[in-house]
Scaffold this active site. Structure first.
Site, mmCIF file in Angstrom:
data_model
loop_
_atom_site.group_PDB
_atom_site.id
_atom_site.type_symbol
_atom_site.label_atom_id
_atom_site.label_comp_id
_atom_site.label_asym_id
_atom_site.label_seq_id
_atom_site.Cartn_x
_atom_site.Cartn_y
_atom_site.Cartn_z
ATOM 1 N N CYS A 1 42.829 38.227 32.345
ATOM 2 C CA CYS A 1 42.150 37.194 32.191
ATOM 3 C C CYS A 1 42.620 36.021 33.269
ATOM 4 C CB CYS A 1 42.056 36.358 30.822
ATOM 5 S SG CYS A 1 41.596 37.635 29.495
ATOM 6 N N ARG B 1 41.004 39.078 38.109
ATOM 7 C CA ARG B 1 42.108 38.896 36.921
ATOM 8 C C ARG B 1 41.114 39.621 35.847
ATOM 9 N NH1 ARG B 1 46.636 35.746 37.803
ATOM 10 N NH2 ARG B 1 47.130 36.137 35.715
ATOM 11 N N TRP C 1 39.276 39.568 30.645
ATOM 12 C CA TRP C 1 39.495 41.231 30.513
ATOM 13 C C TRP C 1 39.810 41.440 29.278
ATOM 14 C CZ3 TRP C 1 43.303 44.395 29.321
ATOM 15 C CH2 TRP C 1 43.019 45.776 29.681
ATOM 16 N N ASN D 1 45.239 33.256 28.580
ATOM 17 C CA ASN D 1 45.588 34.497 29.073
ATOM 18 C C ASN D 1 46.664 35.086 28.550
ATOM 19 O OD1 ASN D 1 46.199 36.662 31.106
ATOM 20 N ND2 ASN D 1 47.293 35.210 32.398
ATOM 21 N N GLY D 2 46.614 36.335 27.853
ATOM 22 C CA GLY D 2 47.875 36.839 27.409
ATOM 23 C C GLY D 2 47.319 37.389 26.047
ATOM 24 N N GLU E 1 47.986 59.188 44.412
ATOM 25 C CA GLU E 1 47.428 58.129 44.771
ATOM 26 C C GLU E 1 45.683 58.577 45.050
ATOM 27 O OE1 GLU E 1 47.842 54.956 44.493
ATOM 28 O OE2 GLU E 1 46.549 54.096 46.029
ATOM 29 N N LYS F 1 42.782 56.673 43.319
ATOM 30 C CA LYS F 1 41.701 55.990 43.827
ATOM 31 C C LYS F 1 40.399 56.696 43.369
ATOM 32 C CE LYS F 1 43.102 53.208 44.816
ATOM 33 N NZ LYS F 1 44.771 52.678 45.009
ATOM 34 N N GLU G 1 39.704 55.635 39.601
ATOM 35 C CA GLU G 1 39.202 54.346 39.242
ATOM 36 C C GLU G 1 37.834 53.883 40.095
ATOM 37 O OE1 GLU G 1 42.590 52.451 42.266
ATOM 38 O OE2 GLU G 1 42.129 51.302 40.794
ATOM 39 N N HIS H 1 51.734 76.890 36.965
ATOM 40 C CA HIS H 1 52.408 76.739 35.548
ATOM 41 C C HIS H 1 51.352 76.169 34.702
ATOM 42 C CE1 HIS H 1 56.182 77.789 37.150
ATOM 43 N NE2 HIS H 1 56.173 76.735 38.028
ATOM 44 N N LYS I 1 42.368 43.239 38.736
ATOM 45 C CA LYS I 1 43.197 43.499 39.715
ATOM 46 C C LYS I 1 44.712 43.050 39.525
ATOM 47 C CE LYS I 1 44.031 43.459 44.165
ATOM 48 N NZ LYS I 1 44.266 45.151 44.741
HETATM 49 C C1 F6R Z 1 45.138 50.835 41.602
HETATM 50 C C2 F6R Z 1 45.866 49.636 41.654
HETATM 51 C C3 F6R Z 1 46.724 49.743 40.328
HETATM 52 C C4 F6R Z 1 48.082 48.470 40.757
HETATM 53 C C5 F6R Z 1 48.663 48.051 39.555
HETATM 54 C C6 F6R Z 1 50.141 47.229 39.876
HETATM 55 O O1 F6R Z 1 44.411 50.614 42.668
HETATM 56 O O2 F6R Z 1 45.762 48.706 42.085
HETATM 57 O O3 F6R Z 1 47.296 50.502 39.835
HETATM 58 O O4 F6R Z 1 48.777 49.140 41.614
HETATM 59 O O5 F6R Z 1 48.117 47.595 38.629
HETATM 60 O O6 F6R Z 1 49.634 46.209 40.218
HETATM 61 P P1 F6R Z 1 50.577 45.253 41.104
HETATM 62 O O7 F6R Z 1 51.000 46.002 42.477
HETATM 63 O O8 F6R Z 1 49.818 44.037 41.531
HETATM 64 O O9 F6R Z 1 52.026 45.102 40.386
#
Ligand code: F6R
Length: 605
Positions: free
Chosen positions: A2, A27, A74, A98-99, A478, A482, A485, A501, A600
Site C-alpha cells: 500500500c 506499491r 494491496w 500501510n502495514g 529469473e 519473469k 509474474e 531426479h 513493486k
Molecule cells: C520480480 C520482482 C520481485 C522483487 C522482490 C524484491 O520481478 O521484482 O521479485 O525483486 O520483491 O524487491 P526489492 O528488490 O525491491 O527488494
C-alpha cells in the site's frame, strides 16, 4: 504494501493527491481512495481498481478541501473491494494505513463488545475505531499515543480529524514514511518519489516517530513522546526519467534502457584510466573477511545467487546466500568477521529490512546494494552501493536486476584485488571487458525480432521449464519468475543436472524448455541435459553464445548472445528471457507493468 499520501495546504489538494497516488501505484493497485476535510466534514471517496478510476469519480463529484489523505491498496486483510479500500473513516477521523496490524482480530472483538460496529474486513478499521473511542476521553496527542500503544505489527499512518481540521497526523512503526516541506503546504508520503514533484526537501520518520503537520509547520515526537527536531534532506535529481517516452509500457523501456543504465553504473564504479574500481571505506577490511552472506527476495535473491558464483570464482571467501524471509527467522551464528550484504531495488522490502535489522541488533557489518538510495535499507546499512539504474516502474524487475548483478560483480572483483587473489593482468582484462558490457547488451537486445517469433510459437503452452548450470542456474530461475509474474503461466527454473531426479517426468511432446548453455565449463553437461529433454519431445529454445558449434536439427530455436568474459555472459543471457516473458504477456494482452496480485515494493511480510 500500500501507498499513503497526505497534504496540508492553503489551496485545494485533491488533484495533487491523485497525481501522487499515481506515483505510488507501484506499491499496490487493487483499490484507491481519498478523504478531504470539506466544510468541516470528512469527505471520503473510494473505489476498486486503479487511481484512474478514482480520478473519474472525483471529476464528476469533486473532493474539496485544503487538507487530505489518499491511499492505494494491496490487499492483505479482506478482498479488494470498495468497502475494504482505504481511507477508513468514522464520524471523527479518517485513516490510511500501510502495514499489518497483527492483533487486529482481538482488538476488533474487544471493540465490538463495547458496541462498536465494523464495516470492513480490514485490520486498519480497528485504528479508526480505537482512535474515535480514545478521542472521547483524551486530548488529541494522548488519544493518538493510546491508540498506537494498542497496536502490534507494522504501520505507516496518515490521519485526518474532523475537529482538528487543519492538521494531518503521521505515525510510523516498521513501514516507511516521509514528510516533505513545501511553500504554504506540507506533505506526508510512503516514499520520497511520490513527493518529488512537489518538493525536494524531505525528512524520514524513524521507527516510533509521530508527526503533526499543518500547512505551515511540522512537529515531530519520538517513540517516548518527546518533541524532537529532525534533519531535512535535499533529494538528488534523477538522471534517468520516470516517464515512458515513446515506449508502450515501462517494462519495454526499462529492458531497452539496460544499455544506458549499465553505462551509468560502470562510470560510477570503474576508473578506466587507472584501470581500477573506485570502492573505498569498506565497513570491514576485505582481507579479514571470513564469510560473506548475501540476502534478498525474489529477483534480487537471484542476483545474490549469481554473485555467489563470482565471489567463489574470484576470492577464497566462504559465501552464503539466503532469502530474507527465511534468514530473519533462522538461528544464525553471527560473526563480526562476516559481511552481510542486502540486495534490494526499492530498499523498502519488509523481509529484507527485517533481516538487516537482525544483523544490526547483532552488531555485525552490513552493506546494501540498492537502487533507491534514500530508502530505509540504504539508510540503515553501514555501507551503501547504489546500482544507479534510475527509477524502475514496471513491477517486474529488469534493469535493476542487471544493475544488482553488475554492482555485486564489481564488488567481487575489487575484494579479490584487495586480497591479492586475482592476478593483476586478469583484473585489468576484466575491467576493460566491463567497459564493453553496455555495447554487448545493446547487441543482445537485437534478438527481439526473433524472440517475437518464438513467443508466437509458444505463448499458448501450459507451462515452461528453464534449465541452466552454475551461474546460468539463477538466470533460469529469473527467466521462470519473469514469465510467471507477467504471463500467469506455470514456469519452473531448475539446475539442468537435477532434471533426472524427478522433473524429467514433466517433459511431454511440445513442452517449451529454455536451455541456458553459454560456452563455459558447464557447457557439455548442459548440452547433454538438453538432448535428454529433446529425446522426450520438448520444444527447445537454446540460449548460447555466438560461434557455437552445436548443430542439432531438433533444437526448435536458438538465440546467440555476443561472446565475452564468461562472468559477463550471465548478464547477456538474461536479456532474451526478459524479452520472452514480455512478448508472451503482450500476446496474451495482459497488463505488463502491473501484473495481477503483485506490487513493486513489498512492504509487508
Ligand atoms: C520480480 C520482482 C520481485 C522483487 C522482490 C524484491 O520481478 O521484482 O521479485 O525483486 O520483491 O524487491 P526489492 O528488490 O525491491 O527488494
Amino acid at each position: 504494501m500500500c501507498g499513503i499520501i497526505g497534504i496540508a495546504s492553503n489551496k485545494q489538494v485533491s488533484s495533487n493527491i491523485i497525481e501522487s497516488l499515481k506515483k505510488l501505484e507501484y506499491r499496490g493497485y487493487d483499490s484507491a481512495g481519498i478523504a478531504t476535510i470539506s466544510n468541516g466534514e470528512i469527505d471520503e471517496k473510494k473505489c476498486t481498481g486503479r487511481v484512474a478510476a478514482l480520478e473519474k469519480i472525483i471529476f464528476k463529484t469533486p473532493s474539496l478541501g485544503n487538507l487530505g489523505i489518499g491511499h492505494v491498496r494491496w490487499a492483505t486483510h479482506g478482498a479488494p473491494s470498495k468497502i475494504n479500500a482505504h481511507p477508513h473513516s468514522s464520524e471523527e477521523v479518517s485513516v490510511v494505513h500501510n502495514g499489518i496490524i497483527e492483533n487486529s482480530t482481538i482488538l476488533k472483538k474487544n471493540l465490538e463488545k463495547t458496541g462498536y460496529k465494523f464495516k470492513s474486513q480490514t485490520d486498519t478499521e480497528v485504528i479508526t475505531i480505537l482512535l474515535t473511542d480514545f478521542l472521547k476521553k483524551f486530548d488529541l496527542v494522548l488519544a493518538i499515543n493510546k491508540t498506537l500503544e494498542k497496536l502490534i505489527g507494522s504501520f505507516a499512518l496518515g490521519i485526518l480529524f474532523k475537529k482538528h481540521n487543519n492538521i494531518i497526523v503521521g505515525a510510523r512503526r516498521g513501514s516507511p514514511l516521509a514528510v516533505g516541506y513545501g511553500h504554504n503546504e506540507n506533505f506526508l508520503g510512503s516514499d520520497s518519489y511520490a513527493l518529488k514533484s512537489m518538493t525536494n526537501k524531505i525528512t524520514y520518520l524513524d521507527d516510533g516517530d509521530v508527526c503533526i503537520l499543518s500547512n505551515d509547520k511540522i512537529i515531530f515526537y519520538n517513540k517516548n513522546g518527546m518533541k524532537i527536531n529532525k534533519r531535512i534532506q535535499t533529494l538528488s535529481s534523477d538522471k534517468q526519467t520516470a516517464d515512458k517516452g515513446d515506449f508502450k509500457d515501462f517494462m519495454s523501456k526499462e529492458i531497452n534502457e539496460q544499455k544506458f543504465s549499465t553505462k551509468v553504473c560502470i562510470k560510477e564504479y570503474v576508473n578506466h584510466l587507472k584501470k581500477d574500481i573506485n570502492l573505498y571505506n569498506f565497513p570491514i577490511e576485505p582481507k579479514n573477511i571470513d564469510k560473506i552472506v548475501i540476502i534478498g527476495c525474489g529477483t534480487a535473491y537471484h542476483a545474490c545467487l549469481a554473485a555467489k558464483h563470482w565471489f567463489e570464482e574470484l576470492t577464497s571467501i566462504e559465501i552464503e546466500t539466503d532469502v530474507a524471509s527465511e534468514f530473519r527467522y533462522r538461528k544464525i551464528k553471527f560473526s563480526k568477521k562476516n559481511l552481510y550484504i542486502f540486495v534490494s531495488q526499492s530498499g523498502e522490502t519488509a523481509d529484507t529490512f527485517a533481516a538487516l535489522d537482525l544483523c544490526k541488533k547483532n552488531e555485525v557489518k552490513t552493506c546494501s546494494v540498492v537502487n533507491a538510495v534514500e530508502s530505509s535499507i540504504a539508510r540503515s546499512s553501514d555501507f551503501i552501493l547504489p546500482i544507479h539504474a534510475g527509477p524502475e516502474i514496471g513491477v517486474a524487475s529488469t534493469k535493476a536486476f542487471i544493475g544488482q548483478m553488475l554492482v555485486l560483480y564489481i564488488l567481487a572483483l575489487k575484494i579479490s584485488k584487495i586480497r591479492n587473489e586475482i592476478p593483476k593482468a586478469e583484473y585489468i582484462t576484466k575491467i576493460s571487458n566491463i567497459k564493453k558490457l553496455p555495447d554487448l547488451i545493446n547487441k543482445t537486445l537485437k534478438c527481439e525480432s526473433k524472440i517475437k517469433i518464438i513467443a508466437k510459437d509458444v505463448y499458448l503452452s501450459k507451462g515452461f521449464i528453464f534449465l541452466g548450470r552454475g551461474p546460468s542456474f539463477p538466470i533460469a530461475l529469473e527467466g521462470a519468475l519473469k514469465l510467471k509474474e507477467l504471463s500467469y503461466l506455470h514456469a519452473e527454473g531448475y539446475p539442468a543436472g537435477e532434471m533426472k531426479h524427478g522433473p524429467l517426468a514433466l517433459i511431454e511432446e511440445g513442452l517449451p524448455v529454455v536451455i541456458l548453455a553459454p560456452q563455459d565449463r558447464y557447457y557439455e553437461k548442459t548440452i547433454s541435459n538438453m538432448q535428454e529433454v529433446i529425446a522426450r519431445g520438448a520444444k527447445v529454445l537454446l540460449i548460447t553464445n555466438e560461434e557455437n558449434n552445436i548443430i542439432s536439427e531438433n533444437i526448435r530455436f536458438s538465440i546467440e548472445v555476443p561472446k565475452t568474459d564468461n562472468q559477463l555472459t550471465t548478464f547477456l543471457i538474461t536479456i532474451p528471457l526478459q524479452l520472452l516473458a514480455y512478448h508472451i504477456a503482450s500476446l496474451k494482452n495482459l497488463d505488463i507493468d502491473k501484473p495481477r496480485n503483485l506490487a513493486k515494493s513489498v512492504t509487508v511480510e
